[in-house]
Enzyme design. Sequence first.
Site, PDB file in Angstrom:
ATOM      1  N   ARG A 131      -1.225 -11.985   5.220  1.00 11.07           N
ATOM      2  CA  ARG A 131      -2.259 -11.410   4.334  1.00 11.07           C
ATOM      3  C   ARG A 131      -2.644 -12.450   3.274  1.00 11.07           C
ATOM      4  NH1 ARG A 131      -2.469  -4.898   3.875  1.00 11.07           N
ATOM      5  NH2 ARG A 131      -0.239  -4.628   3.784  1.00 11.07           N
ATOM      6  N   GLY A 133       0.824  -1.203   0.000  1.00 15.22           N
ATOM      7  CA  GLY A 133       0.000   0.000   0.000  1.00 15.22           C
ATOM      8  C   GLY A 133       0.856   1.251   0.000  1.00 15.22           C
ATOM      9  N   ASP A 185       4.995  -9.915   5.473  1.00 12.19           N
ATOM     10  CA  ASP A 185       4.204 -10.875   4.690  1.00 12.19           C
ATOM     11  C   ASP A 185       4.950 -11.510   3.509  1.00 12.19           C
ATOM     12  OD1 ASP A 185       1.973 -10.297   6.328  1.00 12.19           O
ATOM     13  OD2 ASP A 185       1.554  -8.503   5.156  1.00 12.19           O
TER      14      ASP A 185
HETATM   15  P1  ADP Z   1       1.223  -1.450   3.795  1.00 10.79           P
HETATM   16  O1  ADP Z   1       2.092  -0.354   3.288  1.00 10.79           O
HETATM   17  O2  ADP Z   1       1.821  -2.159   4.960  1.00 10.79           O
HETATM   18  O3  ADP Z   1       0.774  -2.378   2.686  1.00 10.79           O
HETATM   19  P2  ADP Z   1      -1.421  -0.207   3.800  1.00 10.79           P
HETATM   20  O4  ADP Z   1      -1.936  -1.045   2.670  1.00 10.79           O
HETATM   21  O5  ADP Z   1      -2.334   0.049   4.938  1.00 10.79           O
HETATM   22  O6  ADP Z   1      -0.086  -0.799   4.433  1.00 10.79           O
HETATM   23  O7  ADP Z   1      -0.975   1.192   3.169  1.00 10.79           O
HETATM   24  C1  ADP Z   1      -0.395   2.189   3.980  1.00 10.79           C
HETATM   25  C2  ADP Z   1      -0.792   3.546   3.492  1.00 10.79           C
HETATM   26  O8  ADP Z   1      -0.336   3.733   2.146  1.00 10.79           O
HETATM   27  C3  ADP Z   1      -2.283   3.787   3.411  1.00 10.79           C
HETATM   28  O9  ADP Z   1      -2.855   4.147   4.651  1.00 10.79           O
HETATM   29  C4  ADP Z   1      -2.349   4.944   2.417  1.00 10.79           C
HETATM   30  O10 ADP Z   1      -1.973   6.150   3.043  1.00 10.79           O
HETATM   31  C5  ADP Z   1      -1.239   4.566   1.436  1.00 10.79           C
HETATM   32  N1  ADP Z   1      -1.823   3.823   0.309  1.00 10.79           N
HETATM   33  C6  ADP Z   1      -2.247   2.541   0.267  1.00 10.79           C
HETATM   34  N2  ADP Z   1      -2.754   2.205  -0.933  1.00 10.79           N
HETATM   35  C7  ADP Z   1      -2.674   3.332  -1.690  1.00 10.79           C
HETATM   36  C8  ADP Z   1      -3.043   3.666  -3.038  1.00 10.79           C
HETATM   37  N3  ADP Z   1      -3.616   2.770  -3.848  1.00 10.79           N
HETATM   38  N4  ADP Z   1      -2.820   4.918  -3.451  1.00 10.79           N
HETATM   39  C9  ADP Z   1      -2.243   5.836  -2.660  1.00 10.79           C
HETATM   40  N5  ADP Z   1      -1.871   5.594  -1.392  1.00 10.79           N
HETATM   41  C10 ADP Z   1      -2.077   4.373  -0.898  1.00 10.79           C
END
Ligand code: ADP
Length: 319
Positions: free
Chosen positions: A172, A104, A128
């Site tokens: 995940r 994300g 993960d």
């Molecule tokens: P991880 O980085 O561990 O996969 P998350 O999926 O919760 O964790 O993503 C962390 C943060 O990254 C989110 O809260 C958001 O701010 C940003 N983010 C996630 N997906 C997107 C996306 N498709 N576009 C822009 N920012 C994103």
Amino acid sequence: MKKIAVMTSGGDAPGMNAAIRAVVRYAVRNDIEVVGIQRGYAGLLDEDFIKMNFASVGGIMEKGGTILRSSRCPEFVRKETRKEAAAILSKHGIEGLVVIGGEGSLHGAMFLEEEQKVPVVGIPGTIDNDIAMTDMSIGVDTCLNTVVDAIQKLKDTASSHERAFIVEVMGRSSGYIATVAGLVTGAEAIVIPEIPVNYEALGNKILKERERGKINCIVVVAEGAASAYTVARHLEHRIGYETRITILGHIQRGGSPTAFDRLLASRMGVAAVEYLKRGQSFVMTALQGGKIVPVRFDEVLKQKKSLNMELVELTALLS
Ligand code: ADP
């Protein structure tokens, strides 16, 4: 490049501090100023910045979690929010950004550069092991060691009471942690999202093991495949005795990073600054065949990391 920023975002992972330390120290050695952005993208929008120097990252390598803290920032999926973020970075004279996080966070990083032209380098930090094009992400090895240690302890009690334990682990949508942990602890079976589960066959295997005289039984379940409760419900009436459920939960994300994770994080942190320094961005640092290499954000993020099926076969072969 005179000034860069570093942040950790999304799910925390052991080794993130070692990566922050490497980014800061390598930048300082190259006369680049470093700003630490606290609480990921949320902190960026709040201008929650701290000045980092050589000493401010002393003694953090062995610490779990992240000293810069992390957060989820749902509004970052909006283009206008990212525009705001770019304006804040520019206001502070920040010319490049290092984002340490999972899939994300790397998506956020990719869009920030693609649309707003902020030079960004990503570092894969997630337990993960679900990020493509890199053999390992920071935190995976520590997590595996925690899971193996926990299963080993459960095996002691499973043997003493002749019980079956269903152990749910993180990952995940990936079955990597369950597969490797199952393999190296000699678990009877693994339940992973990559392979549809056959409860009939699983129940028969456990019964057969018992007939052979095996007194303990461990089934490792990946959270992305099923819940441990579901697996237990399906198995109990087939094997005819009670099972015990353990959900390892967030202990898997904590703890002092292993030597492997500290080394990987240090190498990736240095590489990230090196790329920015030479004007290379829109990339993630990746471990490929023992080497750290840059891989493009769009290449990485369009793929789903596939599980090495040889590991799954090995688990079945040796249990
Ligand atoms: P991880 O980085 O561990 O996969 P998350 O999926 O919760 O964790 O993503 C962390 C943060 O990254 C989110 O809260 C958001 O701010 C940003 N983010 C996630 N997906 C997107 C996306 N498709 N576009 C822009 N920012 C994103």
